[in-house]
Each structure stands twice: as C-alpha cells, then as structure tokens.
Design a protein around this motif. Structure first.
Motif, short mmCIF file in Angstrom:
data_model
loop_
_atom_site.label_atom_id
_atom_site.label_comp_id
_atom_site.label_asym_id
_atom_site.label_seq_id
_atom_site.Cartn_x
_atom_site.Cartn_y
_atom_site.Cartn_z
N SER A 12 0.84 -1.19 0.00
CA SER A 12 0.00 0.00 0.00
C SER A 12 0.88 1.24 0.00
O SER A 12 2.02 1.20 0.49
CB SER A 12 -0.93 0.03 1.21
OG SER A 12 -1.77 1.17 1.18
N ASP A 13 0.36 2.32 -0.56
CA ASP A 13 1.06 3.61 -0.45
C ASP A 13 0.95 4.18 0.95
O ASP A 13 1.66 5.13 1.29
CB ASP A 13 0.47 4.61 -1.44
CG ASP A 13 0.96 4.39 -2.86
OD1 ASP A 13 2.17 4.49 -3.09
OD2 ASP A 13 0.12 4.10 -3.74
N PHE A 14 0.06 3.62 1.77
CA PHE A 14 -0.23 4.19 3.08
C PHE A 14 0.33 3.29 4.18
O PHE A 14 -0.19 2.21 4.44
CB PHE A 14 -1.74 4.37 3.25
CG PHE A 14 -2.37 5.11 2.11
CD1 PHE A 14 -2.22 6.49 2.00
CD2 PHE A 14 -3.08 4.44 1.14
CE1 PHE A 14 -2.78 7.18 0.94
CE2 PHE A 14 -3.64 5.12 0.07
CZ PHE A 14 -3.49 6.50 -0.02
N GLY A 100 -2.98 -6.46 -1.23
CA GLY A 100 -3.02 -5.02 -1.45
C GLY A 100 -4.10 -4.35 -0.63
O GLY A 100 -5.16 -4.93 -0.38
N HIS A 101 -3.83 -3.10 -0.21
CA HIS A 101 -4.77 -2.36 0.64
C HIS A 101 -5.07 -1.00 0.04
O HIS A 101 -4.17 -0.27 -0.39
CB HIS A 101 -4.17 -2.16 2.04
CG HIS A 101 -4.03 -3.43 2.82
ND1 HIS A 101 -4.95 -3.82 3.77
CD2 HIS A 101 -3.07 -4.39 2.79
CE1 HIS A 101 -4.56 -4.98 4.30
NE2 HIS A 101 -3.43 -5.34 3.72
N GLN A 102 -6.37 -0.66 0.03
CA GLN A 102 -6.93 0.65 -0.29
C GLN A 102 -7.02 0.90 -1.79
O GLN A 102 -6.02 0.83 -2.53
CB GLN A 102 -6.12 1.77 0.39
CG GLN A 102 -6.72 3.15 0.25
CD GLN A 102 -8.12 3.29 0.85
OE1 GLN A 102 -8.97 2.46 0.67
NE2 GLN A 102 -8.35 4.37 1.58
N LEU A 112 -0.58 -5.75 -7.39
CA LEU A 112 -1.52 -6.85 -7.62
C LEU A 112 -1.51 -7.29 -9.08
O LEU A 112 -1.58 -8.48 -9.39
CB LEU A 112 -2.93 -6.43 -7.21
CG LEU A 112 -3.17 -6.19 -5.71
CD1 LEU A 112 -4.62 -5.77 -5.46
CD2 LEU A 112 -2.85 -7.44 -4.90
N MET A 113 -1.41 -6.33 -9.99
CA MET A 113 -1.35 -6.66 -11.41
C MET A 113 -0.10 -7.48 -11.72
O MET A 113 -0.16 -8.51 -12.41
CB MET A 113 -1.35 -5.38 -12.24
CG MET A 113 -1.24 -5.61 -13.74
SD MET A 113 -1.24 -4.08 -14.70
CE MET A 113 0.39 -3.42 -14.28
N HIS A 114 1.06 -7.05 -11.20
CA HIS A 114 2.30 -7.77 -11.46
C HIS A 114 2.28 -9.17 -10.84
O HIS A 114 2.72 -10.14 -11.47
CB HIS A 114 3.48 -6.98 -10.92
CG HIS A 114 3.61 -5.60 -11.51
ND1 HIS A 114 3.29 -5.32 -12.82
CD2 HIS A 114 4.00 -4.42 -10.95
CE1 HIS A 114 3.50 -4.03 -13.05
NE2 HIS A 114 3.92 -3.46 -11.94
N VAL A 122 -3.47 -13.41 -5.08
CA VAL A 122 -3.60 -12.01 -4.69
C VAL A 122 -4.91 -11.79 -3.93
O VAL A 122 -5.94 -12.37 -4.25
CB VAL A 122 -3.54 -11.08 -5.92
CG1 VAL A 122 -2.16 -11.08 -6.53
CG2 VAL A 122 -4.57 -11.49 -6.96
N VAL A 123 -4.83 -10.94 -2.91
CA VAL A 123 -5.97 -10.57 -2.08
C VAL A 123 -6.00 -9.05 -1.99
O VAL A 123 -4.96 -8.40 -1.90
CB VAL A 123 -5.86 -11.19 -0.67
CG1 VAL A 123 -6.99 -10.71 0.23
CG2 VAL A 123 -5.87 -12.72 -0.75
N PHE A 124 -7.20 -8.49 -2.00
CA PHE A 124 -7.35 -7.03 -1.93
C PHE A 124 -8.30 -6.67 -0.80
O PHE A 124 -9.35 -7.30 -0.63
CB PHE A 124 -7.90 -6.49 -3.25
CG PHE A 124 -8.28 -5.04 -3.21
CD1 PHE A 124 -7.31 -4.05 -3.25
CD2 PHE A 124 -9.62 -4.65 -3.12
CE1 PHE A 124 -7.67 -2.71 -3.21
CE2 PHE A 124 -9.98 -3.32 -3.08
CZ PHE A 124 -9.00 -2.34 -3.12
N THR A 125 -7.94 -5.64 -0.02
CA THR A 125 -8.82 -5.13 1.02
C THR A 125 -9.24 -3.71 0.67
O THR A 125 -8.40 -2.83 0.46
CB THR A 125 -8.13 -5.14 2.40
OG1 THR A 125 -7.88 -6.48 2.81
CG2 THR A 125 -9.03 -4.48 3.45
N ASP A 126 -10.56 -3.50 0.62
CA ASP A 126 -11.12 -2.17 0.38
C ASP A 126 -11.52 -1.58 1.73
O ASP A 126 -12.30 -2.16 2.46
CB ASP A 126 -12.34 -2.28 -0.55
CG ASP A 126 -12.63 -0.97 -1.26
OD1 ASP A 126 -11.95 0.02 -0.98
OD2 ASP A 126 -13.56 -0.95 -2.10
#
Length: 424
Positions: A12-14, A100-102, A112-114, A122-126
């Motif tokens: 994440s950028d954060f 990935g987050h946010q 996530l794309m790479h 891959v897992v993503f949290t919104d």
C-alpha cells in the motif's frame, strides 16, 4: 483451515510513518499474523529520508521503495515501471500471497497486477466507501474493476462496504469476505472513575475528506452545540475539508467549543473524549455515519446524526466505562481479525491457477473499450515479465533468510496483540 503458514506481502502507499486507518490496519494485522506463525513483509513508498529496508516491532520487515508520493501520499501511476522491484521482492522473500490495501493506492493496484501476471495469489482489502457520480469516483471505480477482474479473494471492512465494492467493481459477492476493523484496546483505556456529564467532549478522529463524512460534520456541529450548551468538540485529522470546518467555526463563533488539532500522531492524541469516531473502547458511546448502521441510519442526513448524538448523550448517565471497555475488547480484536484473514488466505491458495489466455476474457467484461484496453495492458505486462525472466532469471535472485519474530523469543505473558509494544 488447513494450517498452512503463508508468506504475505502487504502492499500500500499508506504506511507508517504516515498516520491513518489503513496504516494502522496493515501494522496491527501484520503483527498478529506474525504471531500466528506467518511471514509478513510490507512494501510501501519512501517517506522523506526513510528509504530502503527497515525493521519495526517484532521484526516486521518494511521495504520503503525509492518512489516519492505524487498526490495525497500516492505514487505516480506508471503501470509497468514497478514490475522489476515488485518481482524482485516477491522472489527474494519467497512470497506466496500478495495482499493489497486501499482502492486509492497506486502501488497496491500495480503490485496486484504484477503478482497476478507472475502467477501468485492475490488478495485485496477495500477500506472505504466511494460514490458513483463524481469524476474521481467514476475513474477509481473503473480502476477497481480492472484490478478485481482477476482477483483471488477480496476483503471489505463492513457489510455496507462489501455492497459498495461489489456494485462498483462487478466482482462476484462469493469472492468477497467481510472482516471488520479492530481497535487497540490497550491504548484506549477507560477512566477509573465514572465520568461527569458537566462537560461532554465529542472526539472526532478522521481524515477530513468527503468520503469520511466531513461535510456532514460541518452541518451537525452547529446544531449539536445549539441544543447542548455543555458539549464541545475535539477534531483530530487533516484534509481538504478542514477549511470548511474552520469556516463553520468562525461563522457560528464556536472557537471555544470546537478545537481543531490537525494531523496528530496516534501516541500524542489526547484521548479524553466521550464520543469517539472509531470505537467506544475507552469512552462511552459511538456515533458512526455508516458502518454502525444500528446506531444511526444507513444513509444519514444531518438531522439523523443530530438525533443519534442526542440519544447517545441522554444515555450517558447509565453507561459504565469499564463495562463498555470490556465489551469493545471482545467485539473488536486484532487477533480475531488476523484469524479471519488467515481463512481468506487459505481460500485464495485453493483457487486454480490460470494462464494469460484464460484470464483475458475476464478483462473483456469490464467494458466495450475499457475491456480491450485492459487486455492490452495485461499482454504488455506479461511480455515485460517474460523479458525480465530472460534477462534476470529467478534462480539468479538471492533469497533472503527468514528472521525469527522477536515475540517468539520473549516471554509472552499476554496473548493479545493489542498489548504488545507499538514503538515504530
């Protein structure tokens, strides 16, 4: 759960030293996953002089890659330029799951794309709710649709957030888990004595942006102050809507009743309020605009929020801070969040691995022109990855040895992650 120990890359950028809900979520979740025996590595961009590899509490390894923030702590979108370093980190750390987050994180989407191109899970949290009408939301929803078109699993922090993410991205609801946020109950401790209602302090801790309800706050505060002379507000946080709050304070002459702290590090925030925007762990009651829909209408208007605050204030004399604290400690636990996230990783590992030709049709469903564009992006990404595999074979990248987490070497007299030292 099959008991598999995962090797997780949080992206994440954060992240710290920046402060916010996403940053805290990644940190506390990582600490508890380390405690469960998983390997966790964090990847974010450089913050000031903080660049390169750093270790924080319990040996949590953080890659501060040498990119500078471009806008609102986000790196400049490059699509393909992050591929070499993402690939190197994944191989060096022997990663099995990229998390990935946010939705607003550029680095998250690109990583996530790479990772998907390379065949990793891959897992993503919104973490937030977004609209559908304004230009920014329309753009972000299309990006999210691209990212989630070929995701293994997704996580949302509330049922409302899940509905919002499914509508915005078109992802199948069966792929989305609801794992709530937690609260550090060791930091939020109640007063040893019953609090007096002679002065009621309402604390708001949030990024002051539209999606966090800052505009709603501008309309609610004057009405609450008019109805309750004993109430005053402490607002912690910064953002583009801070100007509106300061204008409201000037317009209604509430300088002595609305204190604006700006961006304050968590450890330095004076947690002394009665109503808290995140939890009731150390305080008495919570008024939340969306996530706690049983306390306030799902789509609140200012008058709805004022009524909710009035109800909370009326209940103050009958609330015991110690009882509320124990209740929050059971309801919102990072240990529980980590165990539920562990199940998501297990489910992601069980999903089938597909090649590029099988994945492209998923992107075509994203729109008549956008789907074709997404396919071109993924084909180029795949070709660049194969070129990197030829120029720098994975066998030539040195794998780093695993470091045993510090907490496993110490006497763990308290099983709760919330009680660990939090020095960064």
């Amino acid at each position: 759960m099959d008991g598999t120990k995962h090797r997780i890359l949080m992206v994440s950028d954060f992240f710290f030293p920046n402060f916010g809900g996403v940053e805290s979520h990644i940190y506390y979740l990582s600490q508890c996953l380390l405690k469960l025996g998983h390997k966790v590595v964090v990847m974010t961009h450089a913050y000031g002089n903080r660049s390169g590899v750093r270790y924080v509490t319990n040996g949590l390894k953080v890659y501060y890659v040498p990119w500078r923030p471009f806008l609102m702590q986000n790196t400049l979108p490059t699509l393909f330029l992050t591929l070499p370093i993402v690939r190197t980190i994944i191989i060096r750390e022997k990663i099995s799951v990229v998390h990935g987050h946010q939705a607003f994180s550029t680095l998250c989407h690109e990583a996530l794309m790479h990772a998907r191109t390379m065949g990793y899970k891959v897992v993503f949290t919104d973490h937030s709710l977004y609209g559908f009408a304004d230009a920014g939301s329309i753009h972000m929803n299309k990006v999210l649709q691209f990212t989630l078109a070929d995701i293994d699993q997704a996580i949302c922090v509330s049922h409302t957030s899940k509905e919002n993410t499914v509508l915005r991205s078109g992802i199948s609801p069966e792929k989305v888990f609801m794992v709530p946020n937690a609260v550090d109950t060791a930091m939020f401790t109640p007063s040893p004595k019953r609090l007096s209602c002679d002065e009621i302090v309402i604390v708001v801790i949030s990024r002051l942006v539209y999606r966090k309800g800052a505009d709603l706050l501008v309309e609610v505060i004057p009405d609450v102050c008019r109805l309750f002379p004993k109430v005053r507000f402490i607002i912690g946080g910064d953002g583009p809507k801070r100007v509106r709050l300061e204008e409201m304070r000037e317009k209604f002459s509430l300088q002595d009743r609305v204190e604006m702290l700006g961006a304050v590090p968590h450890a330095q925030f004076p947690y002394r309020g009665i109503l808290h925007s995140h939890s009731g762990s150390s305080k008495l009651w919570t008024v939340d605009s969306k996530h706690q829909s049983w306390r306030c209408p799902r789509e609140p208007a200012p008058e709805d929020m004022v009524r909710a605050v009035k109800k909370a204030i009326d209940m103050l004399p009958g609330i015991d801070p110690q009882v509320m604290h124990l209740r929050m400690k059971k309801l919102y636990s990072w240990d529980d969040v980590a165990k539920r996230t562990e199940i998501v990783y297990d489910r992601a590992m069980q999903s089938s691995t597909t090649n590029l030709l099988d994945r492209l049709p998923r992107y075509l469903t994203c729109g008549s022109w956008a789907g074709k564009l997404f396919c071109i992006v993924m084909i180029i990404n795949y070709l660049l990855w194969r070129l990197l595999e030829f120029l720098q074979p994975a066998e030539g990248i040195e794998e780093v040895p695993d470091i045993r987490p510090l907490h496993s070497q110490l006497d763990s007299r308290d099983d709760s992650c919330e009680a660990q030292e939090k020095q960064i």
